[in-house]
Design a protein around this motif. Sequence first.
Motif, PDB file in Angstrom:
ATOM      1  N   LEU A 175       4.302   2.444   2.199  1.00 32.42           N
ATOM      2  CA  LEU A 175       5.564   2.847   1.574  1.00 32.42           C
ATOM      3  C   LEU A 175       5.982   4.228   2.076  1.00 32.42           C
ATOM      4  O   LEU A 175       7.142   4.434   2.457  1.00 32.42           O
ATOM      5  N   LEU A 176       5.039   5.174   2.116  1.00 34.62           N
ATOM      6  CA  LEU A 176       5.350   6.516   2.602  1.00 34.62           C
ATOM      7  C   LEU A 176       5.721   6.510   4.084  1.00 34.62           C
ATOM      8  O   LEU A 176       6.582   7.277   4.526  1.00 34.62           O
ATOM      9  N   ARG A 177       5.098   5.624   4.848  1.00 37.75           N
ATOM     10  CA  ARG A 177       5.439   5.500   6.267  1.00 37.75           C
ATOM     11  C   ARG A 177       6.888   5.030   6.419  1.00 37.75           C
ATOM     12  O   ARG A 177       7.643   5.563   7.236  1.00 37.75           O
ATOM     13  N   HIS A 178       7.300   4.050   5.605  1.00 36.68           N
ATOM     14  CA  HIS A 178       8.684   3.553   5.654  1.00 36.68           C
ATOM     15  C   HIS A 178       9.672   4.632   5.214  1.00 36.68           C
ATOM     16  O   HIS A 178      10.726   4.804   5.832  1.00 36.68           O
ATOM     17  N   VAL A 179       9.337   5.353   4.159  1.00 33.10           N
ATOM     18  CA  VAL A 179      10.232   6.419   3.677  1.00 33.10           C
ATOM     19  C   VAL A 179      10.378   7.494   4.752  1.00 33.10           C
ATOM     20  O   VAL A 179      11.488   7.952   5.042  1.00 33.10           O
ATOM     21  N   GLY A 180       9.286   7.871   5.377  1.00 29.22           N
ATOM     22  CA  GLY A 180       9.342   8.863   6.451  1.00 29.22           C
ATOM     23  C   GLY A 180      10.174   8.385   7.631  1.00 29.22           C
ATOM     24  O   GLY A 180      10.965   9.140   8.206  1.00 29.22           O
ATOM     25  N   GLN A 185       0.843  -1.193   0.000  1.00 30.37           N
ATOM     26  CA  GLN A 185       0.000   0.000   0.000  1.00 30.37           C
ATOM     27  C   GLN A 185       0.881   1.246   0.000  1.00 30.37           C
ATOM     28  O   GLN A 185       1.931   1.283   0.643  1.00 30.37           O
ATOM     29  N   ALA A 186       0.436   2.281  -0.698  1.00 29.44           N
ATOM     30  CA  ALA A 186       1.211   3.524  -0.796  1.00 29.44           C
ATOM     31  C   ALA A 186       1.426   4.157   0.570  1.00 29.44           C
ATOM     32  O   ALA A 186       2.506   4.686   0.855  1.00 29.44           O
ATOM     33  N   ARG A 187       0.418   4.093   1.450  1.00 29.93           N
ATOM     34  CA  ARG A 187       0.582   4.693   2.780  1.00 29.93           C
ATOM     35  C   ARG A 187       1.668   3.979   3.575  1.00 29.93           C
ATOM     36  O   ARG A 187       2.416   4.609   4.318  1.00 29.93           O
TER      37      ARG A 187
END
Length: 133
Positions: free
Chosen positions: A109-114, A105-107
């Motif tokens: 992925l963004l959580r991991h990047v953050g 899920q994109a959310r």
Amino acid sequence: MIRVERKQAKRPLESTISLINIVFLMLIFFLVAGRLAPPQDPEVVLSRAETADPLPPPDALYARVDGTLHYREQPVSAEDYLLRFVTRDDTSKPVVRLAADERLQARDLLRHVGALYRAGAGRVVIVTRASSE
């Protein structure tokens, strides 16, 4: 004056043994060097990209479809990955290569990047595969 004809010195036979040895050593080197790169995480199917480099993924941090991070098939957090596995030089923040499953899920992925940025990553690069695969 008497001239005596000199016989031309025979050229020594060139041995191909040294050439065979060099080729054999090169073969062994490339066999060993090819095994040094860690394999891709078998649980992760990489996303496709139109302009991806035709290279195998590097030694990357993998985000599986269930939302967990893995490095060399061992579960890890973003902070732990940056502390234990990333080599840092004194002048810059490290670049992290994140290979995310295409079904993630994109959310997530963004959580991991953050989390990677908060843990000290200078840049996060998402690893993909070429769309022709």
